[in-house]
Design a protein around this motif. Structure first.
Motif: not given
Length: 537
Positions: A351-360
């Motif tokens: 979830i962090a790789l696919c959604s969280t990190v890119p958004g930031y």
């Protein structure tokens, strides 16, 4: 009318992006990496804590934390963070950013280690000790919010200030990712070294005694990145804006920034004395002048952060359903205790790789191009759209063929939270308030956010329970169900969009332009601000 800017502040505003900017991002960002790691890693180990300390002999399912214990373990750090944001925010304006910065980091290091050493002769004793140390961990983390944002804001140039502050905040994404990776490594190592049957095969043997070390190691690792940056935090000079505008020490400000920028800067004692004597630079937080000039701004920053965090922290409600639905986490009884930690860590990492990190990082790339206001408005808009799109045909998404679509919509909701208000609500309060109140106002805004987080994480935990008593989680009363909870969250995001209209656009302006600290008083003692320098609301 507007007064000429102090030379030392002008030099900072006009400075080209150079090495000290990146050093400041890493030093402040590692604090945020630790913050996110410490706040989110508890979700990796709560199931394990339930298995170890609340095992019921002969039960068909593994032990789980009772609702009140789960709420305390997960929520006490959020309460500590809220208190820390208010206290250290105020202290940062009184003593200086640098002096307080080291205290918060030490508190985080000591509390992380102590959390992993939680002791007790009973399960209640261990949980109580863990909660005690998690509160103080949160208290230290709370201080990092206003101080990191303020330091980065006051060091940055005006052209790329938004990207630099957002980059500090974006380290949160790596902190969540780091938590997942540490969880994967520790659990995989122990699972390989200490073979155990699944719970359904042998309930007692499925939780090996060594499992008690797993959660302790994961929690204690949070101390490492914070400890590594302590020396560099202590080497950073105080920000020129605090030294010149608050401490009124022009000589020290010029000397500090001369070293940082590698240029000779003039000492402007007279200008500093004149600026500090100005009515525009002397009013307090509870004055009529503050209310008149910054009241609506503070209302905007507090309400938008509060509303955003209700939605952002409620995501935990749906994660377990999503993970189970797409097969990332099998039924608890089909795994042993340590393997369950591995599966949860794997899901969180994905979830962090696919959604969280890119958004930031989308925010970092575009915040100084399209501005804070546009990103925040757009983020709230898409979060509203996706929450309603999930809620209105909710039954459609629960059917097996449509579950992947549900995951995509869910991921997009939180992509637009991070490429949206989750980042901008952190950036803007560090830019639009006067230097002597900047850390305090950021702390107040952040604390409002944490109050929203508590509502999101716990209010909706109860609200989202099924209306059917047979389908509620163990120990919980009936609620309004997930569908109506999603509709409520959609409405909350829409209200966030409306309150965004109170927040000004700081893009491309110096901090003193935004706050009116470089203004003169006319003969009648009225403060006159050059209309071209005012902030549009």
């Amino acid at each position: 009318m507007a007064r000429e800017q102090l030379g030392v502040l002008n030099a900072l505003d006009a400075a080209k992006t150079q090495w000290y900017h990146f050093t400041a991002i890493v030093i402040a960002g590692m604090g945020f990496f630790t913050d996110a790691y410490d706040l989110f890693c508890i979700s990796l180990v709560t199931k394990l804590l339930g298995r170890i300390y609340y095992h019921v002999e002969g039960a068909p399912k593994p032990g789980t934390l009772p609702p009140n214990v789960a709420a305390a373990v997960n929520g006490v750090a959020l309460v500590g963070t809220l208190v820390g944001q208010l206290f250290f925010g105020w202290l940062g304006d009184k003593l200086g950013r640098k002096k307080v910065y080291g205290i918060t980091l030490l508190l985080m290091v000591v509390s992380s280690i102590a959390s992993g050493l939680s002791f007790g002769s009973s399960s209640k004793g261990v949980m109580s000790t863990l909660c005690f140390f998690r509160f103080w961990l949160g208290f230290g983390i709370g201080g990092d919010y206003p101080l990191s944002a303020t330091i980065m804001s006051e060091y940055a140039n005006k052209k790329t200030r938004g990207a630099f502050i957002a980059a500090v905040f974006a380290m949160q994404g790596f902190g969540i990712l780091g938590g997942g990776i540490v969880g994967l490594i520790v659990s995989a190592s122990f699972d390989h070294a200490f073979k155990a049957p699944t719970y359904s095969e042998n309930a007692t043997a499925s939780t090996v005694p060594q499992a008690d070390y797993v959660w302790r190691m994961i929690l204690m690792f949070g101390a490492l990145p914070a400890a590594l940056t302590y020396y560099w935090r202590m080497k950073m000079p105080e920000t020129a804006r605090f030294t010149a505008l608050v401490a009124k020490n022009a000589k020290q400000a010029a000397a500090d920034m001369s070293k940082v920028l590698n240029v000779d800067l003039e000492v402007e004692e007279e200008k500093v004395i004149k600026m500090s004597g100005s009515q525009a630079n002397s009013f307090g937080l509870f004055s009529k002048q503050f209310l008149k000039r910054h009241g609506l701004h503070l209302l905007g920053t507090t309400t938008t952060w509060f509303l955003l965090d209700i939605a952002f922290y409620s995501q935990n409600l749906f994660q377990k359903d999503i993970f189970s639905a797409i097969g990332w986490i099998p039924p608890a009884a089909s795994m042993n205790a340590i393997h369950e930690v591995y599966k949860i860590a794997k899901a969180q990492t994905l979830i962090a790789l696919c959604s969280t990190v890119p958004g930031y990082w989308f925010t970092v790339a575009l915040i100084d191009v399209i501005g804070r206001f546009a990103i925040q408005l757009m983020g709230f808009f898409f979060m509203t759209v996706f929450m309603f799109a999930l809620a209105i045909p909710y039954h459609h998404w629960t059917l097996k063929p449509n579950r992947i679509g549900f995951v995509v919509m869910y991921a997009l909701t939180f992509f637009f939270a991070n490429f949206g208000p989750n980042a901008t609500t952190f950036v803007v309060p560090a830019e639009i308030f006067p230097a002597r109140l900047r850390s305090t106002c950021h702390g107040i805004s952040a604390a409002a956010g944490k109050a929203g987080a508590i509502v999101g994480a716990f209010g909706f935990l109860y609200a989202a329970q099924s209306t059917n008593p047979a389908k509620t989680d163990a120990g919980y009363p009936t609620g309004i169900g997930i569908r109506y909870s999603l509709i409520m969250l959609g409405v909350i995001n829409f209200i966030g969009m409306l309150f965004t209209l109170l927040v000004p656009e700081p893009k491309g302006k110096s901090l003193e332009e935004l706050t009116g600290e470089n203004v003169d008083e006319n003969d009648e003692g009225e403060v006159q601000i050059d209309p071209s320098r005012t902030v549009p609301i």
